[in-house]
Scaffold this active site. Structure first.
Site, PDB file in Angstrom:
ATOM      1  CB  CYS A  21      -0.928  -0.021   1.210  1.00 35.61           C
ATOM      2  SG  CYS A  21      -1.715   1.550   1.586  1.00 35.61           S
ATOM      3  CD  GLN A 239      -7.425  19.368   9.907  1.00 37.62           C
ATOM      4  OE1 GLN A 239      -6.878  18.396   9.394  1.00 37.62           O
ATOM      5  NE2 GLN A 239      -6.908  20.588   9.824  1.00 37.62           N
ATOM      6  CD  GLU A 295     -13.670  29.000   2.003  1.00 36.09           C
ATOM      7  OE1 GLU A 295     -13.538  28.652   0.814  1.00 36.09           O
ATOM      8  OE2 GLU A 295     -12.780  28.865   2.867  1.00 36.09           O
ATOM      9  CB  CYS A 372      -1.552  20.895   6.171  1.00 34.51           C
ATOM     10  SG  CYS A 372      -1.891  21.699   4.592  1.00 34.51           S
TER      11      CYS A 372
END
Length: 415
Positions: A21, A239, A295, A372
């Site tokens: 994987c 998340q 946003e 991130c």
């Protein structure tokens, strides 16, 4: 005693498909060693920046799932922490549908009966979708010929609320036996509250396309973070590791150091989770603030407004606007607006000099940057440093154990 074959050796360890994987490259590495590797990587990445600006800051020990990089002794290896799981689909020669994970560096699907890092039950639901589709005569999408229907499926499970949501991605909008398909998917688990179809006709690696419709159940599912309730729609960003998300958000809230009547700007706010958690925490502590979420995605703004109502925040306490954050802040600064705290959590590409300049022009007392991708964050911190901000704190968070991935929270103050 006979020697084990190569096949038996490949299947040994914490996951029988870990080598095929490739999703958890460090799964066989002791967790404390993983943390030390990540801590060293963050020291190497950020130390030149700290030295260049003369910031007298030590990088905090990485915040992880059960200890820190300084913890002595063996740490338990994290399991079952991913509450979002996905599978691609592909046609098999006998007409059946393959599902599982892409083998590392390929689009060859490796079947998986279970996954060590996903929440219990997630992989079973994804595998059952293929079986339901086979029973109804549906065909999987072929990436080479661009024929077929089923492309992906995504399941999201609640962490603190026992609900889940299933999104099936198809190559076109036409879905034969749609009602029967949706009814059987809804019956896969009593937790499933929403079954949705996303349409992605475009070739390429992106999972989701531009159109989504609910096929059965409610329009969303719900979960809780830091005492706040969130409605999560099929295309909401939420998340994947909720336990560490609380750690990440709590660090951000502490870094904001909000004062009564502060204006908090949550840029790239998505469905409003960071800003709403901060505003809720402030209200609970008797420190009322006003939240301004910005946003560009209008559906994200609609979700954020719904989430504000779910958590008892009025439009006077939490305002969300659909706008480009850079243009909005630049215009606001030009009109003399001044904000007290700016929080941002940009995508992996990081922010832009134009946004950072616009944010600094509103003269916030503090800037809290959640990232991130520490590489792009280091680049952006250089812009903020040159603009007169100094770093107060930098904390790595282990959001995805068994991978190289690290998230970071940087707190800066106007000099």
């Amino acid at each position: 005693m006979s020697k084990r074959t190569r096949s038996e050796k490949d299947n040994a360890g914490p996951c029988p498909i870990m080598r095929a994987c490739g999703g958890c490259a460090w799964l066989g590495v002791p967790y404390r060693k993983q943390l030390r590797r990540k801590q060293a990587a963050m020291e190497e990445l950020f130390r030149p920046l700290l030295d260049r600006f003369g910031w007298d800051v030590e990088i905090d020990p990485i915040r992880d799932m059960g200890g820190t990089s300084e913890t002595e002794g063996k740490l338990a290896s994290p399991r079952a922490f991913r509450y979002k799981a996905a599978t691609p689909f592909a046609p098999l020669p006998d007409g059946r549908i393959a599902c599982g994970f892409y083998a590392a560096g390929t689009h060859r699907i490796v079947p998986a009966a279970d996954c060590a890092v996903e929440a219990p039950g997630a992989r079973r639901i994804l595998n059952e979708i293929a079986r339901v589709a086979e029973g109804l005569g549906m065909r999987a999408y072929d990436e080479d010929t661009h024929r077929g229907l089923l492309r992906h499926a995504v399941v999201r499970l609640g962490w603190r609320i026992d609900e889940s949501m299933l999104t099936v991605v198809t190559a076109n909008r036409d879905l034969p036996r749609k009602q029967e398909f949706a009814r059987e998917l809804l019956a896969l688990s009593p937790r499933i509250t929403c079954v949705a179809q996303n349409v992605n006709p475009r070739p390429g690696n992106a999972i989701l396309g531009p159109e989504t419709r609910v096929l059965a159940g409610e329009p969303c599912m719900h979960d809780e973070l830091l005492g706040c309730t969130f409605a999560i729609s099929p295309t909401s960003f939420y998340q994947t590791n909720p336990q560490q998300t609380e750690v990440l958000y709590q660090l951000a809230i502490e870094g904001m150091a909000l004062r009564p009547n502060d204006i908090l700007v949550d840029a790239y706010c998505g469905s409003g989770t960071i800003g709403l958690c901060a505003a809720h925490a402030a209200a609970q502590s008797g420190t009322p603030v006003h939240l301004l979420g910005i946003e560009q995605n209008e559906s994200g703004v609609a979700d954020a407004r719904l989430n504000a109502r779910l958590n008892g925040l009025t439009p006077e306490q939490a305002t969300f606007v659909a706008a480009d954050a850079t243009a909005y802040l630049r215009k606001a600064a030009g009109e003399g607006a001044r904000y007290d705290v700016v929080a941002l959590d940009p995508p992996r590409a990081g922010s832009t000099p134009a946004f950072l300049e616009a944010a600094m022009a509103t003269e916030p007392r503090r800037i809290v940057y959640i990232s991130c991708n520490p590489v792009t964050q280091a680049r952006d911190l250089e812009v903020l440093g040159a603009g007169g901000y100094r770093l107060l704190r930098l904390t790595p968070v282990d959001m995805f154990p068994h991978t190289e991935h690290v998230e970071t929270v940087a707190v800066l103050a106007r000099a």
